[in-house]
Write an enzyme that holds these catalytic residues in place. Structure first.
Site, PDB file in Angstrom:
ATOM      1  CB  ALA A 208       6.421   2.245  -6.929  1.00 29.57           C
ATOM      2  CG  ASN A 209      11.173   2.346  -7.220  1.00 29.54           C
ATOM      3  OD1 ASN A 209      11.397   2.226  -8.430  1.00 29.54           O
ATOM      4  ND2 ASN A 209      10.966   3.527  -6.652  1.00 29.54           N
ATOM      5  N   GLY A 233       4.792  -7.406 -17.168  1.00 23.84           N
ATOM      6  CA  GLY A 233       4.153  -6.126 -16.876  1.00 23.84           C
ATOM      7  C   GLY A 233       4.445  -5.142 -17.989  1.00 23.84           C
ATOM      8  CG  ASP A 235       7.490  -0.178 -21.967  1.00 25.78           C
ATOM      9  OD1 ASP A 235       7.737  -1.365 -22.243  1.00 25.78           O
ATOM     10  OD2 ASP A 235       6.983   0.620 -22.779  1.00 25.78           O
ATOM     11  CB  ALA A 279       3.160   1.662 -24.342  1.00 19.10           C
ATOM     12  NE  ARG A 342      -0.939   5.262 -13.453  1.00 19.89           N
ATOM     13  CZ  ARG A 342      -0.328   4.354 -14.192  1.00 19.89           C
ATOM     14  NH1 ARG A 342      -0.996   3.279 -14.579  1.00 19.89           N
ATOM     15  NH2 ARG A 342       0.929   4.502 -14.561  1.00 19.89           N
TER      16      ARG A 342
END
Length: 549
Positions: A208-209, A233, A235, A279, A342
């Site tokens: 992440a990040n 990937g 959003d 999404a 998930r």
């Protein structure tokens, strides 16, 4: 154009016909020898060549360098069979053919160069949303003439200013149920590989990040050399690119991004998204489709549109950046609950929506906002009275930061930076806002029953936000430029925000402030209404495989 002409010395000398800006006839047309073409001043004029189709039908190509268009004309004695392409619709020209599957090119492993054939690779609008690639083979009379056209067009395309020259592509290997790398390889890579002058580097994110930190820590010479950032990937990955680029730009410009009132500087790069998430609302909103090839086409040809951005601040400190939608209440709780499931994939959202509906969360708090100049409705004439006690109503002078406020119990608090098209809201979530119109849509839904909320969400999916605004009187929606929310302190759970598909915790004792920055970033995309779909005619194609594709 004379294809080859015998000189008095017996040798062959290539000729190219250049027509001046103002068309003339007869002797005023200049014939410039191939060896002296560098003397042509500027980039104006018309380049003309007589060619053949693969079916031996004679055609004429005219490259209008003043208006940057190509005209293909069938030489059958009439002026009916003509087609015109813009230069920005030409992805590239090649001296070899390659396979195209469903409008997506396949990179040849061992390209075989044709003798006299030049392949024009045009992008076109297949239907209302999707873009694809088609190849038009054109046979010249000499190889040297073919090579000259190829060299000239390739050089011209490399000089097109809006086309990207150096981009970095970030791929989330876990995106799209682990298929993000395959999506890039099968649907995107070939478009970039065919684009003249485009260099690109692929970075696989590991945590992440990772993308945000990569951009912030990028060496200055590398940062200044790139002109595009692309995410493969969901959003969330795009939000990392957006945050990293904005932080880097404001730091270099000496701007205080923590101050909501600061005038932020637009990054010098453009952003692109290849949707490989659950999404993919940003790419679906900009392109009106989540189609991977369409996104790749817009990046390769350098389409551009400006997009609004919203910054989120807490106690004079920037905490998040959004270019999508920010929601609180029921939608925030759905996202928080879905994190536990998930492993189910995208279906986890339906499961969590059912669980959240049964729980039916209600949050009490204060919303304050200032209207955009485009808003014509006075909230004081529409909003119900505040719940008592209201801290702002009790003040003699009100609030100097915001013009309006409402203290109530909320089922939904939704802010849309863009129309927000998703698989769950195919007609868009926002009633009014556009991609870069300089407004936020702030939708406030007070306490409603479980059944009413189910009907509310069903109408959003069926009709979109614009129709829902007319159908549901409980919805209060305003076009704003800044706003804030603070929950009441006596609530045990202050709730969470769904910000671009990521969870943002709501502080229990402090407000969050949201500030719009109009058209702060540039995106690889274009207005869908600008270009009409290409119509095909299989009957006419028999007459000319060049004009009728």
């Amino acid at each position: 154009m004379p294809n080859s002409k015998k000189s008095k010395k017996g040798g062959d000398q290539q000729h190219v016909t250049i027509v001046p800006v103002e068309p003339v006839k007869g002797e005023n047309v200049d014939t410039v020898a191939y060896s002296s073409r560098s003397r042509i001043s500027g980039e104006s004029g018309h380049l003309i060549a007589d060619v053949q189709s693969p079916h031996a039908k004679k055609h004429r190509i005219i490259f209008d360098r003043d208006h940057n268009v190509f005209e293909f004309r069938l030489l059958d004695g009439s002026a009916k069979h003509i087609i015109v392409y813009r230069l920005d619709e030409l992805l590239s020209t090649t001296c070899y053919p390659f396979k195209i599957k469903n409008g997506v090119p396949i990179i040849p492993t061992k390209p075989t160069t044709s003798d006299k054939t030049l392949y024009f690779n045009f992008v076109y609008k297949k239907d209302k949303q999707k873009w694809r690639l088609k190849q038009i083979p054109v046979i010249f009379y000499t190889t040297s003439e073919r090579d000259y056209w190829h060299s000239l067009i390739d050089t011209t395309l490399r000089r097109v200013k809006n086309r990207p020259k150096n981009i970095i592509i970030f791929i989330n290997p876990f995106g799209g149920n682990g298929k993000a790398q395959k999506i890039f390889k099968d649907n995107v890579d070939a478009f970039f590989w065919l684009t003249p002058g485009l260099r690109y580097k692929v970075v696989l994110t590991e945590r992440a990040n990772h993308a945000r930190d990569y951009i912030v820590e990028m060496p200055p010479e590398q940062w200044s050399a790139i002109d595009g950032l692309v995410s493969v990937g969901g959003d969330g990955l795009f939000n990392e690119l957006l945050s990293g680029a904005l932080l880097r730009t404001q730091t270099d410009a000496g701007r205080n991004i923590d101050n909501p009132s600061s005038h932020l500087v637009t990054p010098h790069i453009r952003f692109g998204i290849i949707g490989a998430g659950s999404a993919n609302s940003i790419v679906s909103t900009v392109h009106e489709t989540n189609d991977h090839a369409t996104s790749a086409v817009h990046i390769a040809i350098g389409s551009e549109c400006n997009v609004d951005v919203c910054t989120v601040h807490q106690h004079q400190k920037l905490i998040r950046i959004s270019a999508n939608a920010i929601s609180y209440g029921w939608l925030g709780d759905v996202l928080r609950d879905s994190e536990e499931y998930r492993c189910l994939g995208p279906i986890r959202y339906q499961w969590s929506a059912l669980r959240t509906t049964i729980r039916h969360p209600i949050y009490r708090g204060m919303v304050q906002f200032s209207l955009s100049h485009k808003e014509n409705v006075n909230p004081k004439d529409q909003l119900p009275p505040c719940l008592e006690p209201c801290p702002v109503c009790m003040k003699p002078q009100g609030n100097d930061k915001y013009d309006y406020h409402w203290h109530a119990e909320f089922t939904h608090v939704i802010c849309c930076v863009i129309p927000t098209v998703t698989p769950f809201t195919p007609y868009g979530l926002a009633p009014f806002t556009g991609i870069g119109d300089g407004t936020l849509d702030l939708a406030l839904v007070p306490r409603i029953s479980r059944f009413h909320n189910m009907q509310f969400m069903r109408k959003v999916a069926m009709y979109g936000g614009k129709q829902l605004y007319e159908l549901d009187p409980s919805l209060n929606c305003y076009r704003v430029t800044k706003w804030s929310y603070q929950p009441d302190a006596d609530q045990e759970d202050p709730g969470v925000w769904n910000l671009d598909g990521e969870i943002l915790e709501q502080p229990k004792d402090e407000p969050l402030h949201f500030k719009l920055h109009p058209q702060l970033i540039s995106f690889f995309g274009r207005d869908a209404a600008m270009v009409k779909p290409t119509k095909r005619s299989f009957i006419k194609k028999r007459k000319s495989s060049i004009v009728y594709q």
